[in-house]
Write a protein that holds these residues in place. Structure first.
Motif, short mmCIF file in Angstrom:
data_model
loop_
_atom_site.label_atom_id
_atom_site.label_comp_id
_atom_site.label_asym_id
_atom_site.label_seq_id
_atom_site.Cartn_x
_atom_site.Cartn_y
_atom_site.Cartn_z
N GLN A 53 43.33 3.67 33.25
CA GLN A 53 43.84 3.87 31.89
C GLN A 53 42.74 3.71 30.84
OE1 GLN A 53 46.92 0.75 32.39
NE2 GLN A 53 48.40 2.30 31.74
N PHE A 54 41.63 3.18 31.26
CA PHE A 54 40.52 2.95 30.32
C PHE A 54 39.72 4.23 30.18
CE2 PHE A 54 36.38 1.51 28.92
CZ PHE A 54 36.67 0.48 28.03
N ASP A 55 39.80 4.88 29.04
CA ASP A 55 39.13 6.17 28.84
C ASP A 55 38.03 6.07 27.78
OD1 ASP A 55 40.54 6.01 26.46
OD2 ASP A 55 42.03 7.49 27.04
N LYS A 56 37.43 7.21 27.48
CA LYS A 56 36.33 7.25 26.53
C LYS A 56 36.74 6.77 25.13
CE LYS A 56 33.13 10.43 24.23
NZ LYS A 56 32.76 11.85 24.01
N THR B 119 31.51 -7.77 30.76
CA THR B 119 32.86 -7.47 31.26
C THR B 119 33.89 -8.47 30.74
OG1 THR B 119 32.47 -8.74 33.31
CG2 THR B 119 31.94 -6.40 33.35
N ASN B 120 33.49 -9.73 30.63
CA ASN B 120 34.42 -10.73 30.09
C ASN B 120 34.81 -10.40 28.65
OD1 ASN B 120 34.32 -12.18 32.48
ND2 ASN B 120 32.77 -13.61 31.76
N ALA B 121 33.82 -9.98 27.88
CA ALA B 121 34.08 -9.61 26.48
C ALA B 121 35.00 -8.40 26.40
CB ALA B 121 32.76 -9.33 25.76
N LEU B 122 34.77 -7.42 27.28
CA LEU B 122 35.60 -6.20 27.26
C LEU B 122 37.04 -6.51 27.66
CD1 LEU B 122 36.07 -3.20 27.06
CD2 LEU B 122 35.17 -2.94 29.37
N VAL B 123 37.23 -7.24 28.75
CA VAL B 123 38.58 -7.57 29.22
C VAL B 123 39.34 -8.36 28.15
CG1 VAL B 123 39.91 -8.88 30.91
CG2 VAL B 123 37.98 -7.48 31.66
N LYS B 124 38.67 -9.31 27.52
CA LYS B 124 39.30 -10.10 26.46
C LYS B 124 39.70 -9.21 25.29
CE LYS B 124 38.47 -14.10 23.45
NZ LYS B 124 37.49 -15.14 23.05
N TRP B 125 38.82 -8.28 24.90
CA TRP B 125 39.11 -7.38 23.78
C TRP B 125 40.28 -6.48 24.11
CZ3 TRP B 125 39.17 -2.09 23.17
CH2 TRP B 125 39.24 -1.61 21.85
N VAL B 126 40.31 -5.93 25.31
CA VAL B 126 41.40 -5.03 25.72
C VAL B 126 42.73 -5.78 25.72
CG1 VAL B 126 42.37 -3.74 27.67
CG2 VAL B 126 39.97 -3.43 27.05
N ASN B 127 42.75 -7.00 26.23
CA ASN B 127 43.99 -7.79 26.26
C ASN B 127 44.54 -8.04 24.87
OD1 ASN B 127 43.90 -7.93 29.04
ND2 ASN B 127 42.90 -9.93 29.08
N THR B 128 43.64 -8.17 23.89
CA THR B 128 44.06 -8.45 22.52
C THR B 128 44.41 -7.18 21.75
OG1 THR B 128 42.62 -10.40 22.48
CG2 THR B 128 43.36 -9.53 20.35
N ASN B 129 43.59 -6.14 21.91
CA ASN B 129 43.72 -4.94 21.08
C ASN B 129 44.41 -3.77 21.76
OD1 ASN B 129 41.89 -5.61 18.55
ND2 ASN B 129 40.80 -6.36 20.36
N CYS B 130 44.42 -3.73 23.06
CA CYS B 130 45.08 -2.64 23.80
C CYS B 130 45.89 -3.21 24.95
CB CYS B 130 44.04 -1.64 24.32
SG CYS B 130 42.95 -0.96 23.06
N PRO B 131 46.91 -4.01 24.67
CA PRO B 131 47.64 -4.72 25.72
C PRO B 131 48.36 -3.82 26.72
CG PRO B 131 48.79 -4.88 23.62
CD PRO B 131 47.46 -4.27 23.33
N SER C 263 43.26 -3.37 38.53
CA SER C 263 43.25 -3.87 37.16
C SER C 263 41.80 -3.86 36.66
CB SER C 263 43.79 -5.30 37.11
OG SER C 263 42.89 -6.20 37.75
N LEU C 264 41.62 -4.01 35.36
CA LEU C 264 40.26 -4.02 34.80
C LEU C 264 39.42 -5.11 35.43
CD1 LEU C 264 41.56 -2.18 32.60
CD2 LEU C 264 40.08 -3.31 30.94
N ARG C 265 40.00 -6.31 35.55
CA ARG C 265 39.23 -7.44 36.10
C ARG C 265 38.88 -7.21 37.57
NH1 ARG C 265 36.03 -10.23 33.71
NH2 ARG C 265 34.78 -9.24 35.31
N GLU C 266 39.83 -6.69 38.35
CA GLU C 266 39.56 -6.41 39.76
C GLU C 266 38.47 -5.35 39.92
OE1 GLU C 266 43.96 -7.27 41.75
OE2 GLU C 266 43.45 -5.27 41.01
N ALA C 267 38.53 -4.32 39.09
CA ALA C 267 37.55 -3.23 39.18
C ALA C 267 36.15 -3.73 38.82
CB ALA C 267 37.96 -2.09 38.26
N PHE C 268 36.05 -4.52 37.76
CA PHE C 268 34.73 -5.04 37.37
C PHE C 268 34.20 -6.02 38.41
CE2 PHE C 268 35.95 -4.10 32.75
CZ PHE C 268 35.23 -2.92 32.75
#
Length: 456
Positions: A208-211, A189-201, A161-166
């Motif tokens: 799955q996280f690409d450019k 990383t906290n900001a990124l994970v929070k943003w992904v959960n909200t905007n790219c659930p 998962s994103l959190r595990e990888a970071f």
């Protein structure tokens, strides 16, 4: 079409020549075993990478589980996966390629097996079970020889998962960078994970996280803050993703090809001669401790954080020197001007481990991090000085360093050539190269021309 399962379950030659593999440019990585840190509730597997013929880069292949996870003790599970790993490595050395049809290789291996009447070792008889893994990657192929249940579970287990990888990256980074940098990385990383959960659930795993997603996140940061802050996020994330790529958690770093934006760097505005004299005079009665703190910045050309790091043991009155942890060196030594020594109290009876500057006195305990210490003195300076004199927002504590380097440079120019003045200045400021010093002097506008009225 034959699967890698069929190769591994009858392969008996467990010896392999690593020397031969390492002597050439490898098309594959040495297979490794993932043990989930010994957690038997998670799936263990063998994993490896193979060079993709389209990109010419090593690409992570599907994990090999077999029946290892049916065992409920570590020894049996590891024994079977070790067997799979040895067989897989041997097959890769013999030419197995997941991107082509391996029928010819399979027949050759089968013929070799049939001509060798060697009893199967007990451990192989016990553990020789099918492993679902394709011999050639083809989106149109149904892979009928693979076990259907494992094929369905693979996407869930293939990546962290994103959190595990970071967390994995941060754990490797923590002994390579400062605590302050580590905090910055964690915040990013906290900001990124929070943003992904909200905007790219729908994005759950790191692969799955690409450019495209990374660019959207950085654009979000840009819209909320500034190009400089966006570039800092980009730099932090690129460093962490590179750790994941180097450890084959992901196939490529999606941040690498995202360009940094042009930004105007923040400038700490220097003080005029009249301004700094007024400030010094005012602080003599208003806040002598803050004045001495500023003088360490001004006369020793230290950064505010470097002053906060000073301990009693770092001050050598007899040799008239101090040592400190600098921005670009683990330990640095500088001369202490007599103007400062004369203002220091007797330090000989103080605990060497005491910090030189604390909120209430010279020499004492101050148990907080460096960021909090520098922020404390910045706020204290704003309250006592900036608000009183209505100073510009860019006139900070750091500005005193710029101001007094400029004063010293112009004083040196009076009796020497520009080159000699800069050579002497390098010894005092601690710049390691002449070009670095010249760039700094240009940045603070210390290098001004002589009056040219007669030329107009």
């Amino acid at each position: 079409m034959h699967t890698i399962n069929e190769f591994i379950t009858f392969e008996h030659d467990l010896e392999h020549d690593l020397e031969h593999v390492l002597a050439h440019k490898k098309n594959f990585s040495i297979p490794k075993i993932y043990t989930a840190n010994g957690d038997l509730n998670k799936r263990w597997y063998v994993y490896f990478s193979f060079r993709d013929p389209k990109t010419n880069k090593l690409k992570r292949q599907i994990n090999i589980y077999g029946t290892a996870n049916a065992f409920t003790n570590k020894e049996d599970r590891l024994a079977l996966l070790s067997l799979y790993r040895k067989r897989l490595l041997r097959l890769l050395q013999n030419g197995y390629n997941p991107y082509i049809d391996n029928t010819a290789l399979y027949k050759a291996q089968l013929k070799k097996r049939e001509s060798t009447i060697t009893p199967q070792p007990a451990i192989e008889k016990e553990y020789a079970q099918p492993i679902a893994f394709p011999s050639k990657i083809n989106k149109k192929e149904t892979l009928a020889t693979s076990t259907p249940t494992i094929e369905k579970e693979e996407p869930k287990e293939a990546s962290m998962s994103l959190r595990e990888a970071f967390d994995f990256s941060l754990n490797l980074k923590k002994n390579q960078i400062s605590n302050r940098s580590l905090k910055d990385y964690e915040y990013t990383t906290n900001a990124l994970v929070k943003w992904v959960n909200t905007n790219c659930p729908t994005i759950k795993t790191i692969d799955q996280f690409d450019k495209k997603v990374a660019q959207k996140f950085l654009n979000h940061i840009l819209s909320k803050t500034s190009p400089r802050n966006r570039n800092n996020y980009r730099l932090n994330l690129s460093s962490l993703f590179q750790v994941l790529e180097d450890n084959e958690i992901i196939t490529y770093n999606p941040i690498k090809k995202i360009n940094a934006l042009r930004s105007i760097p923040k400038r700490n505005k220097s003080y005029s001669t009249e301004e700094h004299k007024k400030i010094f005079e005012y602080l003599k009665n208003e806040d002598p401790l803050l004045l001495l703190y500023i003088k360490f910045i001004s006369y020793n050309f230290l950064r505010p954080v470097e002053v906060c790091r000073l301990k009693i043991k770092d001050i050598n009155i007899e040799d008239q020197t101090l040592q400190f942890k600098a921005k670009n060196k683990p330990l640095k030594k500088k001369l202490i001007p007599k103007k400062i020594i004369q203002e220091l109290p007797d330090l000989s009876k103080l605990d060497p481990e005491f910090y030189l500057f604390t909120p209430i006195k010279i020499g004492g305990e101050w148990n907080t991090n460096e960021t909090n210490k520098t922020n404390y003195f910045s706020k204290r300076y704003k309250t006592v000085v900036k608000d009183h004199f209505k100073l510009d927002k860019d006139q900070t504590l750091y500005s005193f360093r710029h101001t007094f380097i400029s004063i010293l440079y112009h004083a040196l120019l009076k009796d020497s050539s520009p080159f000699a003045a800069k050579s002497k200045l390098m010894e005092i400021t601690g710049h390691t190269t002449m070009s670095a010093l010249e760039k700094y002097l240009r940045g603070i506008d210390a290098k001004l021309p002589d009056d040219y009225s007669d030329l107009l």
